[in-house]
Design a protein around this motif. Structure first.
Motif, PDB file in Angstrom:
ATOM      1  N   PRO A   1       0.788  -1.239   0.000  1.00 27.49           N
ATOM      2  CA  PRO A   1       0.000   0.000   0.000  1.00 27.49           C
ATOM      3  C   PRO A   1       0.816   1.282   0.000  1.00 27.49           C
ATOM      4  CG  PRO A   1      -0.978  -1.566   1.502  1.00 27.49           C
ATOM      5  CD  PRO A   1       0.317  -2.171   1.046  1.00 27.49           C
ATOM      6  N   TYR A   2       1.898   1.337   0.789  1.00 34.16           N
ATOM      7  CA  TYR A   2       2.681   2.570   0.845  1.00 34.16           C
ATOM      8  C   TYR A   2       3.299   2.886  -0.517  1.00 34.16           C
ATOM      9  CZ  TYR A   2       7.009  -0.109   0.735  1.00 34.16           C
ATOM     10  OH  TYR A   2       8.027  -0.932   0.336  1.00 34.16           O
ATOM     11  N   PHE A   3       3.679   1.829  -1.267  1.00 35.25           N
ATOM     12  CA  PHE A   3       4.261   1.997  -2.601  1.00 35.25           C
ATOM     13  C   PHE A   3       3.191   2.524  -3.569  1.00 35.25           C
ATOM     14  CE2 PHE A   3       8.050   0.482  -5.078  1.00 35.25           C
ATOM     15  CZ  PHE A   3       7.611   0.850  -6.341  1.00 35.25           C
ATOM     16  N   GLN A   4       2.012   1.917  -3.497  1.00 38.33           N
ATOM     17  CA  GLN A   4       0.911   2.337  -4.352  1.00 38.33           C
ATOM     18  C   GLN A   4       0.539   3.791  -4.087  1.00 38.33           C
ATOM     19  OE1 GLN A   4      -2.450  -0.365  -4.290  1.00 38.33           O
ATOM     20  NE2 GLN A   4      -1.140  -2.108  -3.850  1.00 38.33           N
ATOM     21  N   ASN A   5       0.463   4.149  -2.819  1.00 39.66           N
ATOM     22  CA  ASN A   5       0.060   5.501  -2.465  1.00 39.66           C
ATOM     23  C   ASN A   5       1.105   6.521  -2.889  1.00 39.66           C
ATOM     24  OD1 ASN A   5      -0.423   7.861  -0.304  1.00 39.66           O
ATOM     25  ND2 ASN A   5      -2.304   6.681  -0.583  1.00 39.66           N
ATOM     26  N   THR A   6       2.371   6.128  -2.836  1.00 35.26           N
ATOM     27  CA  THR A   6       3.447   7.019  -3.279  1.00 35.26           C
ATOM     28  C   THR A   6       3.353   7.269  -4.779  1.00 35.26           C
ATOM     29  OG1 THR A   6       4.886   6.246  -1.488  1.00 35.26           O
ATOM     30  CG2 THR A   6       5.948   7.326  -3.354  1.00 35.26           C
TER      31      THR A   6
END
Length: 325
Positions: free
Chosen positions: A308-313
């Motif tokens: 998720p953190y990668f997607q949100n970035t």
């Protein structure tokens, strides 16, 4: 390979994430501090494949496969519990991203499957047929003057710099020197790359290496004058001068020094400058192809969607639209 940027959503418990970066999706996992129960909890949610004597799961950044002597558990330390968790008699790691990176980790639960996968990887090295794909976010956009796809090639060696073993780029050796390259610990590295998307702040890259060397992709990102986001070591080898990026000596790479990021990126990510060092390396092992897998007689394609953190970035840096997440 990565035409539609649509990813599977995951949930992450608040206990296991960095308190400074909770706004990046569900937060950045602090896997280096996890205990055995937290690692198993992650695996129960992020196991992607468990058939034909192969286990594949989505490894978070900060979780090493082998013991490093540093504080925290490694996946090798967890093997007795993994044997029970996956109800198998063997657990042999075949492929996994480095400690700092995230993505697809593959283990075999039989010696037959392990030997077949390792022979497949070895064969691909000699045929220059890339079977592995990484996604990477850069700390600045790749220049429009550079090709959107191509091959990055260099000679590298390992050197102890400021107390840390680092990869160092060397000049292309002569034919005579090339024959003696192994003696001088030189390795010829090659990576196919493609710029998937770019914004004013960053670029999304796909890397498909055809060789294997320590920090190879982080080094080849420097050849594009676009260090990886969260690369707090090698990014120090590029500096800005009068609006242009220039390479500086490798001796400038000092561990535990935060990456220098433009204020616009910090604003987009909502990360205060004092928390930059907590940004993980945005390098994700996304896909592994195993052609003609012996146990199924079919091509096996294993894929790990970014966490998720990668997607949100990606969304915050305008590398995908909201529908892409």
């Amino acid at each position: 390979m990565f035409s539609n940027l649509s990813f599977k959503r995951y949930a992450t418990t608040k206990k296991a994430i960095s308190p400074f970066l909770e706004h990046l999706g569900s937060g950045v996992p602090r896997a280096s501090n996890w205990n055995g129960s937290e690692i198993l909890a992650h695996l129960s949610e992020h196991t992607l494949y468990n058939e034909n004597n192969i286990v594949a799961f989505n490894k978070p950044p900060g979780l090493p496969v082998a013991s490093t002597g540093m504080r925290g558990l490694s996946l090798q330390d967890m093997i007795p519990r993994l044997l029970s968790f996956y109800e198998c008699k063997q657990f042999l790691f075949c492929k996994a991203p480095a400690r700092e990176a995230s993505g697809l980790a593959i283990a075999a639960t039989s010696m037959e499957a392990y030997q077949h996968i390792m022979k497949t990887f070895k064969k691909s090295k000699y045929t220059r047929n890339p079977l592995i794909s990484y996604l990477a976010i850069t700390a600045n956009p790749v220049a429009e003057t550079l090709p959107k796809q191509g091959t990055l090639s260099s000679y590298n060696r390992i050197s102890l710099i400021n107390g840390v073993y680092q990869s160092v780029k060397e000049k292309t050796p002569s034919k005579l020197q090339r024959k003696r390259a192994r003696k001088f610990h030189l390795k010829h590295t090659n990576t196919n790359y493609e710029v998937q998307n770019s914004s004013e702040l960053a670029s999304l890259l796909c890397f498909r290496p055809t060789s294997r060397f320590k920090d190879q992709l982080r080094m080849h990102a420097l050849d594009l004058n676009a260090p990886l986001l969260g690369d707090h070591l090698y990014s120090q080898r590029i500096t800005r001068l009068l609006g242009s990026s220039i390479i500086v000596p490798s001796q400038t790479s000092v561990p535990d020094r935060p990456q220098k990021l433009d204020s616009e990126i910090l604003k987009a990510l909502q990360v205060p400058s004092i928390s930059v060092l907590q940004l993980p390396l945005f390098l994700h092992l996304e896909r592994v192809e195993i052609p003609h897998f012996k146990l199924t007689s079919e091509n096996l394609s294993l894929c790990a969607p970014p966490l998720p953190y990668f997607q949100n970035t990606l969304f915050r840096l305008k590398l995908v639209d909201e529908e892409g997440i």
